[in-house]
Scaffold this motif. Sequence first.
Motif, short mmCIF file in Angstrom:
data_model
loop_
_atom_site.label_atom_id
_atom_site.label_comp_id
_atom_site.label_asym_id
_atom_site.label_seq_id
_atom_site.Cartn_x
_atom_site.Cartn_y
_atom_site.Cartn_z
N LEU A 73 57.15 104.91 54.75
CA LEU A 73 57.10 103.09 53.14
C LEU A 73 56.84 103.91 52.32
CD1 LEU A 73 54.85 101.25 55.21
CD2 LEU A 73 57.45 100.92 55.68
N MET A 74 57.69 103.55 51.03
CA MET A 74 58.01 102.96 49.99
C MET A 74 57.54 101.93 48.82
SD MET A 74 61.73 104.80 49.04
CE MET A 74 62.35 103.33 49.61
N ARG A 75 56.01 102.85 48.23
CA ARG A 75 55.34 101.64 47.49
C ARG A 75 55.66 102.01 45.83
NH1 ARG A 75 50.71 98.87 47.84
NH2 ARG A 75 50.39 99.18 50.21
N GLN A 76 55.62 100.69 44.98
CA GLN A 76 55.20 100.69 43.60
C GLN A 76 55.03 98.98 43.46
OE1 GLN A 76 58.24 100.75 40.64
NE2 GLN A 76 59.69 101.22 42.18
N GLU A 77 54.75 98.93 42.38
CA GLU A 77 53.97 98.00 41.47
C GLU A 77 55.12 97.85 40.73
OE1 GLU A 77 50.58 95.37 39.10
OE2 GLU A 77 50.43 97.54 39.23
N LEU A 78 55.89 97.04 40.13
CA LEU A 78 57.19 96.74 39.61
C LEU A 78 57.06 95.33 39.17
CD1 LEU A 78 59.96 97.13 41.42
CD2 LEU A 78 58.75 96.31 42.63
N LYS A 79 57.87 94.92 37.94
CA LYS A 79 58.36 93.57 37.18
C LYS A 79 59.89 93.65 37.25
CE LYS A 79 57.32 92.49 32.93
NZ LYS A 79 57.52 91.77 31.31
N THR A 80 59.93 92.75 38.05
CA THR A 80 61.27 92.76 38.39
C THR A 80 61.82 91.45 39.13
OG1 THR A 80 63.27 93.72 40.27
CG2 THR A 80 61.40 92.94 41.53
N GLN A 81 63.20 90.88 39.52
CA GLN A 81 63.61 90.13 39.88
C GLN A 81 62.76 89.78 41.70
OE1 GLN A 81 65.08 87.23 37.71
NE2 GLN A 81 64.43 88.96 36.21
N TYR A 82 62.78 88.33 41.47
CA TYR A 82 61.63 87.85 43.22
C TYR A 82 62.71 86.42 43.21
CZ TYR A 82 58.05 86.07 46.41
OH TYR A 82 57.42 85.30 46.77
N ALA A 83 61.90 85.69 44.31
CA ALA A 83 62.62 84.40 44.90
C ALA A 83 61.70 84.21 46.81
CB ALA A 83 63.58 84.22 45.10
N ASP A 84 60.95 82.60 46.06
CA ASP A 84 59.99 82.33 47.11
C ASP A 84 61.06 81.20 47.33
OD1 ASP A 84 57.72 81.90 49.25
OD2 ASP A 84 56.50 81.30 48.13
N LEU A 85 61.51 81.34 48.97
CA LEU A 85 62.20 80.88 49.31
C LEU A 85 62.17 79.31 50.56
CD1 LEU A 85 65.06 83.40 48.64
CD2 LEU A 85 64.90 80.95 47.46
N PRO A 86 62.44 78.31 50.74
CA PRO A 86 62.11 78.08 51.80
C PRO A 86 63.08 79.07 53.03
CG PRO A 86 63.30 76.89 50.53
CD PRO A 86 63.41 78.39 49.93
N GLY A 87 61.86 79.31 53.76
CA GLY A 87 62.46 80.79 55.15
C GLY A 87 62.17 81.45 54.44
N ALA A 88 61.85 82.62 53.64
CA ALA A 88 62.55 83.65 53.28
C ALA A 88 61.94 84.18 51.59
CB ALA A 88 63.64 84.04 53.06
N GLN A 89 61.39 85.19 51.48
CA GLN A 89 61.61 85.82 50.17
C GLN A 89 62.38 87.09 49.92
OE1 GLN A 89 56.93 86.13 49.77
NE2 GLN A 89 56.42 87.03 51.17
N ALA A 90 62.55 86.50 48.67
CA ALA A 90 63.41 87.49 48.32
C ALA A 90 62.93 88.94 46.86
CB ALA A 90 64.89 87.10 47.94
N VAL A 91 63.66 89.98 46.70
CA VAL A 91 63.42 90.58 45.48
C VAL A 91 65.09 91.92 45.19
CG1 VAL A 91 62.35 92.70 46.85
CG2 VAL A 91 61.56 92.27 44.61
N GLU A 92 65.19 91.67 44.16
CA GLU A 92 66.38 92.03 43.47
C GLU A 92 65.64 93.92 43.03
OE1 GLU A 92 70.28 91.46 41.86
OE2 GLU A 92 68.52 90.42 40.01
N LEU A 93 66.33 95.01 43.97
CA LEU A 93 66.10 96.45 42.58
C LEU A 93 67.22 96.51 42.50
CD1 LEU A 93 64.18 97.88 46.00
CD2 LEU A 93 63.16 96.78 44.17
#
Length: 452
Positions: free
Chosen positions: A271-291
Amino acid sequence: MNRRKLLALSGALAAATLSGCTGSGQADPTTQTDTETTTATPTEMTETPTEEPPNGEPSVDDDRLAALASGNAEFALDLHAHLASEQGGNQFLSPYSISVALAMTYAGARGDTREQMEDVLHYTLGEDIHPAFSDLQRSLGKRETATDPVDGSEVDAFQLAVANTLWGREGYPFSEEYLARLEEHYGAGLRRADFTGDPEGERTRINDWVADQTEDRIQDLLPRDSISPQTVLVLTNAIYFMAGWFHEFDPEKTADGTFTALDGSESTVPLMRQELKTQYADLPGAQAVELPYVGEEVSMVLILPDEGTFEEYEQNLDASRLFGVFEELRTSIGDLVFPKFEFETEVQLSKALSDLGMPAPFGAGADFSGMVAGGDGGLHIDEVFHKSFVSVDEEGTEAAAATGVLVEESLPPSWGELRFDRPFLFAIRDRPTDAVLFLGRVVDAGEAQGSE
């Protein structure tokens, strides 16, 4: 350019961009640590989502490209959902590759064959689908370079290569208009092939071309005996992509952890790990992040459905909801834990495409008369082969895919054995006029043996 060299160059470009663009909305890598911070978590930074998933549209101003992007996404999700329900397991496809290869085939389709392909592949533009794909390929080509923030020079951001080629039976009378259209819009030239005399040799030749276009990541796209003397045309698309993350993961922070599979079983994975500032969304039924990748014009969007709802969320995901996810992404900060992975997918798509609503192109009654000089029919798709590869690690992503559409001559229908061992009628006719010149019957062949 090899993988390590390109990723090293793109990593250097990302570092230069970060150091030269403080305040641009991207995180300073020196602030990314494993220690706790006072920064709000992504969930705290977003508004409480509504109950219904958001809907959206492609974020492109050009109407033709927007229609192409929307249609391709609809087809991608239809096919993904069908294959996922039929086969299960990990899956990786290039709907772009599949759609391009079938668009080249669609250019020669007529009648019900054409209409079914339009419906299933979501080709809403009609003949404009071909210049739209041409525009998209030119647009994608511009993503390969980025501007160095230090000296303003143009440098390689990542590698993205797309190639199309036709392989046609020697001596077959292909329509010049059809070939010209594919050359103009897809850059697909015709290479003559000896499918009748050396089908296995030509299969190897096509597979070698695919391997060369995909940096050897796609091997043996066409399996043994897939080419036969009845093969008339093979339409191939190959795509290769390699890019470094805009924010690379530190390999020293990668550690083994537990991944819970869909069936509930657990395995240990890196498992890779990092703290970062990027695009994120908290959605109905899911979460999403953009790399984002280097250059920030191409990215990977990760969607994590709520626990226990993956299959329901996946089956209900359509193009509108997917674009809605993209539109809801907002700049945020958080910790990301993400597995390294690498795998291949190999599928034959004739059944899936037929199940989705286009059986006509695969049957003996298919109409691809637009491929043939004089407009004669007699061709059908024998099979659509697709093979893909993806590798994700701390540095970035490597992906490749290829699609091969095999078009064959339809053999005349067979009646099996027909035995004239009982009374029958016969006529001798003039075929151009149907004038009956003689008419007779045989009710006793024993008495009709003549004399020697």
